[in-house]
Design a protein around this motif. Structure first.
Motif, short mmCIF file in Angstrom:
data_model
loop_
_atom_site.label_atom_id
_atom_site.label_comp_id
_atom_site.label_asym_id
_atom_site.label_seq_id
_atom_site.Cartn_x
_atom_site.Cartn_y
_atom_site.Cartn_z
N PRO A 1 20.72 -22.65 -21.90
CA PRO A 1 20.96 -22.41 -23.35
C PRO A 1 21.75 -23.55 -24.00
N ASN A 2 22.75 -24.06 -23.29
CA ASN A 2 23.55 -25.16 -23.82
C ASN A 2 22.71 -26.43 -23.97
N LEU A 3 21.82 -26.69 -22.98
CA LEU A 3 20.96 -27.87 -23.04
C LEU A 3 20.00 -27.80 -24.22
N SER B 1 20.43 -26.13 -26.98
CA SER B 1 21.22 -26.31 -28.19
C SER B 1 21.50 -27.79 -28.46
N LYS B 2 21.83 -28.54 -27.42
CA LYS B 2 22.08 -29.98 -27.56
C LYS B 2 20.83 -30.72 -28.01
N ASN C 1 20.24 -30.15 -31.67
CA ASN C 1 21.16 -30.97 -32.48
C ASN C 1 20.69 -32.40 -32.57
N ASP D 1 23.01 -23.50 -17.39
CA ASP D 1 23.24 -24.52 -18.42
C ASP D 1 22.12 -24.60 -19.46
#
Length: 347
Positions: A101-103, A105-106, A109, A99
């Motif tokens: 890379p997704n974290l 990215s968040k 943002n 998770d």
């Protein structure tokens, strides 16, 4: 030139050569330091096993057998920990890595949104710049922390061969410490041997108490953080608990560093949860400083907070994170030396 002068220069040359070798072989310090930590942690258990009397003649178990028994108890303990803690942690850590890379990215943002809102508030330019720099630093810190966790995991795996020597060294430290101490003392003149022995014994007591206390405090804080994150519903509570336990070994700034990932993960769920996590970490720090540390550590180190901070800065500048972890016990040892070699002489 007299024989005494040659003897003096020979001793100085040996000392300089020793310092040169010490600097050149720094990579081997890691397993030696781990072995010493293990020996200090197990020493009370070994002493207890040695003190047990049995039979009509009240015989006691030899030091070597006691050390082996202590290692067997440690292995049993590690098996229990591995079954109930390590396996769930590995599963959770795998999920965290997937998770990650997704974290990141968040988090990026969220950083962009906060910067946009700060610009809409029409704040002074210097305040806007400060906010942007602080947010960017926090974001880059979180990404850098994630990379460091991965590098540490792979680095640990690649050092398994070196770590094989740790229990062997720890065994001899535990079994032959009195012999090793006598060997060190015998290197000095007859007049100074008693003082050298006293210095070594006081250093051993300080480091032993510090290491055991630090291990106990790290375990307590790790359990507290895991429990708190689990109850609050923050993702990866085991990872955060282990991170808190590891960063606890860095005085003052360690707990702050350990709290940053937890606050960021909570903020990804909701700002309200992030606020609750901040309050939780403040309460943990209060509990640690007012109850845990005074009762476990007492006055083991006996260093002023200013000296601790200076030691951390010097250690961090010289050897990074490892230097910061070793800075406080090194400063405590220096305090013992100054007390025994300088202050005692003046008295």
């Amino acid at each position: 030139m007299s024989f005494k002068s040659y003897d003096t220069w020979f001793k100085i040359s040996i000392l300089l050569l020793g310092f040169y070798i010490i600097i050149k072989v720094m990579p081997i310090y890691f397993p030696i330091i781990l072995a010493m930590i293990l020996a200090f942690v197990l020493n009370p258990l070994v002493n207890y096993i040695t003190s047990i009397r049995f039979g009509a003649k009240k015989r006691h178990i030899g030091r070597g057998i006691s050390v082996i028994c202590a290692f067997l108890i440690l292995i049993l303990f590690l098996l229990l920990v591995g079954t109930f803690v390590l396996l769930p942690f590995i599963h959770e850590f795998d999920k965290f890595i997937i998770d990650l890379p997704n974290l990141i990215s968040k988090i990026q943002n969220i950083v962009i949104k906060i910067q946009q809102r700060a610009q809409l508030l029409d704040l002074p330019t210097n305040i806007n710049t400060f906010i942007e720099q602080a947010i960017s630093s926090a974001a880059s810190f979180s990404a850098d922390l994630a990379k460091r966790i991965l590098q540490a995991a792979f680095g640990f795996a690649s050092s398994i061969v070196e770590l094989v020597v740790v229990p062997v060294l720890a065994y001899y430290f535990l079994k032959d410490w009195s012999i090793l101490k006598d060997k060190i003392v015998s290197l000095f003149t007859v007049e100074s041997r008693e003082r050298v022995r006293r210095i070594i014994e006081e250093m051993s007591l300080v480091i032993s108490a510090y290491i055991r206390g630090q291990v106990i405090i790290s375990i307590i804080i790790g359990i507290f953080v895991f429990s708190g994150m689990y109850l609050l519903g923050v993702d990866y509570p085991l990872v955060l608990g282990l991170l808190a336990a590891c960063t606890e070994s860095i005085p003052i700034i360690g707990p702050i560093v350990g709290s940053v990932p937890a606050i960021m993960l909570a903020y990804l769920i909701s700002p309200t949860l992030a606020f609750k996590v901040i309050i939780f970490y403040i309460l943990v720090q209060f509990f640690e400083n007012q109850i845990v540390v005074p009762n476990i550590m007492g006055h083991t180190i006996d260093l002023h907070p200013v000296m601790i901070i200076i030691s951390l800065l010097i250690g961090g500048q010289l050897w990074g994170i490892i230097g910061m972890m070793l800075a406080v016990p090194a400063a405590a040892l220096l305090r013992v030396l100054i007390k025994q070699l300088w202050i005692t002489n003046e008295r």
